[in-house]
Design a protein around this motif. Structure first.
Motif, PDB file in Angstrom:
ATOM      1  N   GLY A 105       0.819  -1.053  -0.093  1.00 51.69           N
ATOM      2  CA  GLY A 105       0.077   0.048  -0.088  1.00 51.69           C
ATOM      3  C   GLY A 105       0.843   1.283  -0.065  1.00 51.69           C
ATOM      4  N   PHE A 106       1.909   1.371   0.899  1.00 57.03           N
ATOM      5  CA  PHE A 106       2.854   2.636   0.819  1.00 57.03           C
ATOM      6  C   PHE A 106       3.578   2.614  -0.458  1.00 57.03           C
ATOM      7  N   PHE A 107       4.039   1.621  -1.006  1.00 58.13           N
ATOM      8  CA  PHE A 107       4.622   1.391  -2.356  1.00 58.13           C
ATOM      9  C   PHE A 107       3.766   1.822  -3.124  1.00 58.13           C
ATOM     10  N   ILE A 108       2.558   1.655  -3.399  1.00 62.38           N
ATOM     11  CA  ILE A 108       1.800   2.245  -4.658  1.00 62.38           C
ATOM     12  C   ILE A 108       1.393   3.590  -4.098  1.00 62.38           C
ATOM     13  N   PHE A 109       1.304   4.059  -2.848  1.00 62.94           N
ATOM     14  CA  PHE A 109       1.013   5.212  -2.596  1.00 62.94           C
ATOM     15  C   PHE A 109       2.444   6.398  -3.274  1.00 62.94           C
ATOM     16  N   ARG A 110       3.297   5.707  -2.908  1.00 62.78           N
ATOM     17  CA  ARG A 110       4.504   6.763  -3.425  1.00 62.78           C
ATOM     18  C   ARG A 110       4.767   6.540  -4.958  1.00 62.78           C
ATOM     19  N   SER A 111       4.399   5.419  -5.671  1.00 61.73           N
ATOM     20  CA  SER A 111       4.531   5.126  -6.994  1.00 61.73           C
ATOM     21  C   SER A 111       3.456   6.092  -7.862  1.00 61.73           C
ATOM     22  N   TYR A 112       2.226   6.191  -7.335  1.00 68.72           N
ATOM     23  CA  TYR A 112       1.261   6.714  -8.204  1.00 68.72           C
ATOM     24  C   TYR A 112       0.504   8.019  -7.598  1.00 68.72           C
ATOM     25  N   PHE A 113       0.783   8.601  -6.455  1.00 68.83           N
ATOM     26  CA  PHE A 113       0.299   9.547  -6.038  1.00 68.83           C
ATOM     27  C   PHE A 113       1.203  10.808  -5.779  1.00 68.83           C
ATOM     28  N   LYS A 114       0.778  11.732  -5.965  1.00 66.37           N
ATOM     29  CA  LYS A 114       1.691  13.187  -5.537  1.00 66.37           C
ATOM     30  C   LYS A 114       1.404  13.729  -4.180  1.00 66.37           C
ATOM     31  N   PHE A 115       2.635  14.340  -3.659  1.00 70.11           N
ATOM     32  CA  PHE A 115       2.208  14.963  -2.334  1.00 70.11           C
ATOM     33  C   PHE A 115       1.680  16.435  -2.533  1.00 70.11           C
ATOM     34  N   ASN A 116       0.185  16.167  -2.729  1.00 68.50           N
ATOM     35  CA  ASN A 116      -0.088  17.708  -3.162  1.00 68.50           C
ATOM     36  C   ASN A 116      -1.381  17.901  -2.187  1.00 68.50           C
ATOM     37  N   PHE A 117      -2.328  18.600  -2.564  1.00 64.41           N
ATOM     38  CA  PHE A 117      -3.416  19.050  -1.976  1.00 64.41           C
ATOM     39  C   PHE A 117      -4.353  17.815  -1.331  1.00 64.41           C
ATOM     40  N   PHE A 118      -4.385  16.903  -2.282  1.00 62.40           N
ATOM     41  CA  PHE A 118      -5.129  15.542  -1.921  1.00 62.40           C
ATOM     42  C   PHE A 118      -4.185  14.427  -1.117  1.00 62.40           C
ATOM     43  N   PHE A 119      -3.143  14.801  -0.541  1.00 68.95           N
ATOM     44  CA  PHE A 119      -2.441  13.757   0.069  1.00 68.95           C
ATOM     45  C   PHE A 119      -2.970  12.963   1.084  1.00 68.95           C
ATOM     46  N   VAL A 120      -3.808  13.548   2.148  1.00 67.91           N
ATOM     47  CA  VAL A 120      -4.326  13.001   3.054  1.00 67.91           C
ATOM     48  C   VAL A 120      -5.437  12.054   2.704  1.00 67.91           C
ATOM     49  N   LEU A 121      -6.230  12.614   1.632  1.00 69.15           N
ATOM     50  CA  LEU A 121      -7.202  11.771   1.291  1.00 69.15           C
ATOM     51  C   LEU A 121      -6.930  10.620   0.509  1.00 69.15           C
ATOM     52  N   ASN A 122      -6.026  10.705  -0.208  1.00 67.00           N
ATOM     53  CA  ASN A 122      -5.152   9.521  -0.918  1.00 67.00           C
ATOM     54  C   ASN A 122      -4.775   8.645  -0.208  1.00 67.00           C
ATOM     55  N   PHE A 123      -4.080   8.921   0.663  1.00 69.70           N
ATOM     56  CA  PHE A 123      -3.493   8.082   1.734  1.00 69.70           C
ATOM     57  C   PHE A 123      -4.483   7.531   2.507  1.00 69.70           C
ATOM     58  N   SER A 124      -5.576   8.031   2.760  1.00 63.94           N
ATOM     59  CA  SER A 124      -6.820   7.578   3.498  1.00 63.94           C
ATOM     60  C   SER A 124      -7.375   6.523   2.671  1.00 63.94           C
ATOM     61  N   ILE A 125      -7.693   6.734   1.488  1.00 63.24           N
ATOM     62  CA  ILE A 125      -8.382   5.783   0.423  1.00 63.24           C
ATOM     63  C   ILE A 125      -7.702   4.665   0.541  1.00 63.24           C
ATOM     64  N   LEU A 126      -6.197   4.804   0.119  1.00 57.81           N
ATOM     65  CA  LEU A 126      -5.388   3.592  -0.203  1.00 57.81           C
ATOM     66  C   LEU A 126      -5.013   2.898   1.062  1.00 57.81           C
ATOM     67  N   ILE A 127      -4.847   3.388   2.211  1.00 57.54           N
ATOM     68  CA  ILE A 127      -4.738   2.450   3.361  1.00 57.54           C
ATOM     69  C   ILE A 127      -6.201   1.601   3.959  1.00 57.54           C
ATOM     70  N   ALA A 128      -7.177   2.366   3.666  1.00 59.57           N
ATOM     71  CA  ALA A 128      -8.369   1.816   3.917  1.00 59.57           C
ATOM     72  C   ALA A 128      -8.767   0.687   2.717  1.00 59.57           C
ATOM     73  N   LEU A 129      -8.357   0.691   1.444  1.00 59.06           N
ATOM     74  CA  LEU A 129      -8.438  -0.037   0.540  1.00 59.06           C
ATOM     75  C   LEU A 129      -7.525  -1.380   0.884  1.00 59.06           C
ATOM     76  N   THR A 130      -6.335  -0.920   1.167  1.00 61.51           N
ATOM     77  CA  THR A 130      -5.377  -2.048   1.564  1.00 61.51           C
ATOM     78  C   THR A 130      -5.864  -3.003   2.704  1.00 61.51           C
ATOM     79  N   GLU A 131      -6.477  -2.441   3.875  1.00 64.76           N
ATOM     80  CA  GLU A 131      -7.074  -3.120   4.701  1.00 64.76           C
ATOM     81  C   GLU A 131      -8.366  -3.795   4.127  1.00 64.76           C
TER      82      GLU A 131
END
Length: 178
Positions: A105-131
């Motif tokens: 999940g962290f690997f995908i987060f770093r590979s496909y998402f930017k650290f921009n305005f939606f950083f927290v939302l993208n992280f939350s979606i990805l970790i919830a999806l990982t779970e």
């Protein structure tokens, strides 16, 4: 400078360990509001690192989380000497296997998402999806981050409407938001 040294690996392990104290029977829910933003801060500081490093971050964080919150499984193996051989599996192998999902999940987060305005939302979606994926593939839905809310009866009343995994997403997002 500590966040750029090798100690950050140990720090991710410790953060996972301390986050497990937000689960029952301790229910120190405030730790979620401290640890998730701190993880996001560390990820932001290391955004130039390669995705493999993020895999290690996610793996270590979740390994610390699972090794300290799944201890009870080994206790259940004390009652029958024939299954005592499974203790190392319960103590080390199960947390190791579950941690691979979060590393990915962290690997995908770093590979496909930017650290921009939606950083927290993208992280939350990805970790919830990982779970969700972890729970679906392994059949082991224990120790979701939302279980930190188990003593908050008002917050879990919504479960009948949106379900556990949706509330899990909202919990991760709210914990991460500060």
């Amino acid at each position: 400078e500590i966040f750029k040294s090798k100690l950050k690996y140990f720090l991710f392990l410790l953060l996972g360990f301390f986050l497990s104290l937000s689960l029952p029977p301790y229910n120190y829910i405030v730790l979620g509001f401290i640890i998730f933003p701190f993880i996001l801060y560390l990820l932001k500081l290391n955004e130039q690192r390669n995705p493999r490093t993020f895999f290690i971050y996610g793996f270590l964080f979740s390994f610390g989380y699972f090794i300290s919150s799944l201890y009870w499984i080994s206790y259940s193996l004390n009652f029958d000497p024939e299954v005592a051989i499974l203790k190392p599996f319960a103590i080390l192998v199960l947390p190791f296997a579950l941690s691979v999902f979060y590393g990915l999940g962290f690997f995908i987060f770093r590979s496909y998402f930017k650290f921009n305005f939606f950083f927290v939302l993208n992280f939350s979606i990805l970790i919830a999806l990982t779970e969700y994926i972890r729970s679906f593939i392994t059949g082991f839905s224990w120790n979701l981050f939302v279980y930190a809310l188990s003593e908050q009866l008002a917050s879990i009343q919504i479960l009948s409407i949106i379900g556990t995994f949706s509330l899990n997403f909202f919990a991760i997002f709210i914990f991460s938001f500060p």
